[in-house]
Write a protein that holds these residues in place. Structure first.
Motif, short mmCIF file in Angstrom:
data_model
loop_
_atom_site.label_atom_id
_atom_site.label_comp_id
_atom_site.label_asym_id
_atom_site.label_seq_id
_atom_site.Cartn_x
_atom_site.Cartn_y
_atom_site.Cartn_z
N GLU A 1 110.28 -22.01 33.03
CA GLU A 1 109.37 -21.65 32.65
C GLU A 1 107.77 -22.19 31.95
O GLU A 1 107.08 -22.36 32.11
CB GLU A 1 109.18 -20.31 31.38
CG GLU A 1 108.71 -19.50 30.88
CD GLU A 1 108.44 -18.75 30.35
OE1 GLU A 1 108.16 -17.73 29.82
OE2 GLU A 1 110.30 -18.04 30.27
N TRP B 1 105.35 -23.39 34.89
CA TRP B 1 105.13 -22.28 35.11
C TRP B 1 103.46 -22.33 33.88
O TRP B 1 102.07 -22.74 33.35
CB TRP B 1 105.57 -21.18 35.14
CG TRP B 1 104.72 -19.71 34.44
CD1 TRP B 1 103.02 -19.26 35.16
CD2 TRP B 1 104.13 -18.22 33.50
NE1 TRP B 1 102.44 -18.05 34.14
CE2 TRP B 1 102.99 -18.00 33.58
CE3 TRP B 1 105.25 -18.53 32.99
CZ2 TRP B 1 103.30 -16.26 33.18
CZ3 TRP B 1 105.53 -17.24 32.02
CH2 TRP B 1 104.49 -16.58 32.02
N THR C 1 99.68 -24.25 33.98
CA THR C 1 98.60 -23.06 34.00
C THR C 1 97.57 -23.50 32.71
O THR C 1 96.37 -23.74 33.56
CB THR C 1 98.70 -21.84 32.67
OG1 THR C 1 100.17 -21.27 33.98
CG2 THR C 1 98.08 -21.11 32.91
N MET D 1 99.70 -20.16 41.24
CA MET D 1 99.67 -18.40 40.74
C MET D 1 100.81 -17.16 41.59
O MET D 1 101.87 -16.94 41.10
CB MET D 1 98.80 -17.10 39.77
CG MET D 1 98.08 -18.45 38.63
SD MET D 1 99.02 -18.83 37.14
CE MET D 1 99.26 -17.34 36.34
N MET E 1 104.31 -19.46 41.73
CA MET E 1 105.00 -19.08 40.39
C MET E 1 105.53 -17.37 40.51
O MET E 1 106.47 -17.24 40.07
CB MET E 1 103.94 -19.11 39.35
CG MET E 1 103.52 -20.73 38.53
SD MET E 1 104.98 -21.68 38.22
CE MET E 1 105.46 -22.35 40.04
N LYS E 2 105.10 -16.06 40.88
CA LYS E 2 105.22 -15.26 41.74
C LYS E 2 106.05 -15.60 42.19
O LYS E 2 107.16 -14.38 42.18
CB LYS E 2 104.07 -14.38 42.04
CG LYS E 2 102.79 -13.36 41.36
CD LYS E 2 101.93 -12.83 42.17
CE LYS E 2 100.50 -13.48 40.88
NZ LYS E 2 99.90 -12.67 41.69
N VAL F 1 103.09 -13.89 34.34
CA VAL F 1 102.50 -14.40 36.03
C VAL F 1 101.20 -13.62 36.28
O VAL F 1 99.96 -13.94 36.03
CB VAL F 1 103.40 -15.55 36.89
CG1 VAL F 1 102.69 -16.25 38.11
CG2 VAL F 1 104.44 -16.20 36.51
#
Length: 391
Positions: free
Chosen positions: A56, A59, A63, A81, A84-85, A95
């Motif tokens: 995490e 991410w 970001t 993104m 990350m999804k 996310v």
């Protein structure tokens, strides 16, 4: 040996994360991006048997860097993104929400709506039930964008009616958006929480279609239901609605009454939340308000749980963010009043051994400033409070 490799790998990972944190705190986005690249590469080269899933941290940190980096663009952000999804099933909906917020901030309404629709149709076994709250948020924000489309169609229709024309297609489309928005907005505001924008939009829909009783019920529930957190805005919205309805002055004043205890607790929450942001770090007024609130609570020994509740989520990072020795020296040189307020808060939250408190109180006593001597005595006398707050 294998054990040595694991130990060295762990140490290098921790060191890399420490460098990233340092770069982020100093807003050195390029440097942070370089260290994050090293961190990701080191994970890919890890030959230990332990499975290392997508973190995490990657991410969150990624970001933050892409949001601030001078050379980042929407294409890179969207690509990141999407990665990350696909990497984190447990975080998929979170996310998605963050991606949507970024698209909205950049004015890409249609793309945001498309992402929400895709997220709403997402299903992954038991994870769907576990992430029920996030799914409700997805639906709520889709309802918010449906409200936005409804509002646009409403304005078009009103303009046409002024010119003496009526457009049945626009009217039907507007009603379609109303139905979709109303369903999702109504659902989210049933859940205890702070839903200001959602409540305002839902009430606007109800009022436009003449459902004033439902609007009144929604606003009363939002303002007075004890399951919801204290929220002055809820009373303002009720007041404004009653005023539009031509209610008496007595009713209007009654709508603005909030329980004093709730106001104090909310005030503490707001000040803590404001000081989470770098832009408020040296705001003397904010620190003065927090110091005053904390001092009152400590003296009365009532509601220490309020402080503990706010401190629990911050005790891991506020000391480095606000109360380092470096900041103590800088604050003392630049603004002695600010350093006094911060030292009081630091002493209560971290005890008399806190670096910030020790430095400032020492300098204040050395300069023979009376209030700093009193500050030192106050914190020493109430040091047991620190032990209770720290748990």
């Amino acid at each position: 040996s294998s054990s040595e490799h694991k130990l060295n790998f762990k140490k290098s990972k921790e060191a890399c994360l420490s460098y990233i944190q340092d770069a982020l705190l100093q807003k050195q986005w390029k440097r942070a991006a370089e260290f994050l690249t090293c961190y990701v590469e080191s994970l890919e080269k890890d030959y230990s048997r332990e499975h290392i899933g997508p973190s995490e941290m990657i991410w969150r940190i990624g970001t933050e860097i892409l949001w601030h980096h001078s050379q980042s663009n929407m294409k890179e952000f969207n690509c990141f993104m999407e990665q990350m999804k696909t990497l984190g099933v447990k975080r998929y909906l979170k996310v998605c929400l963050e991606h949507v917020f970024h698209l909205l901030c950049n004015g890409q309404i249609d793309e945001a709506y498309q992402n929400l629709s895709l997220a709403e149709s997402w299903r992954f076994g038991e994870q769907t039930a576990i992430q029920d709250k996030e799914m409700k948020l997805i639906q709520a924000y889709r309802g918010l964008l449906d409200y936005y489309s409804w509002s646009k169609q409403k304005n078009i229709l009103l303009e046409h009616s002024e010119d003496g024309f009526s457009d049945l297609a626009v009217e039907q489309e507007m009603h379609g958006y109303f139905r979709k928005a109303a369903v999702n907005l109504k659902e989210i505001i049933k859940i205890p929480g702070v839903w200001d924008i959602f409540v305002k939009c839902y009430v606007d829909l109800l009022e436009f279609y003449g459902d004033h009783n439902e609007a009144r019920q929604v606003l009363n529930e939002y303002a007075y239901n004890s399951k919801f957190p204290a929220n002055p805005n809820a009373h303002v919205y009720l007041y404004q609605f009653l005023k539009r309805q031509g209610e008496s002055k007595k009713s209007l004043i009654s709508a603005l009454k909030v329980e004093k205890r709730k106001k104090r607790q909310l005030g503490l929450e707001v000040i803590f939340a404001a000081l989470d942001y770098a832009g408020w770090k040296e705001n003397a007024k904010a620190w003065s308000c927090l110091a005053k609130q904390v001092k009152q609570i400590v003296i009365s020994e009532k509601h220490l749980d309020w402080i503990k509740q706010e401190w629990n989520s911050r005790k891991d990072w506020w000391p480095a963010f606000h109360f380092s020795r470096y900041l103590a020296k800088r604050n003392w040189q630049e603004n002695k009043s600010l350093s006094y307020e911060k030292a009081l808060v630091a002493g209560i939250l971290l005890g008399k051994g806190c670096k910030y408190f020790k430095y400032v109180s020492h300098q204040g006593c050395k300069a023979q400033l009376k209030r700093f001597r009193m500050l030192k005595k106050f914190v020493s006398r109430h040091n047991p409070v620190y032990l209770r707050i720290s748990g």
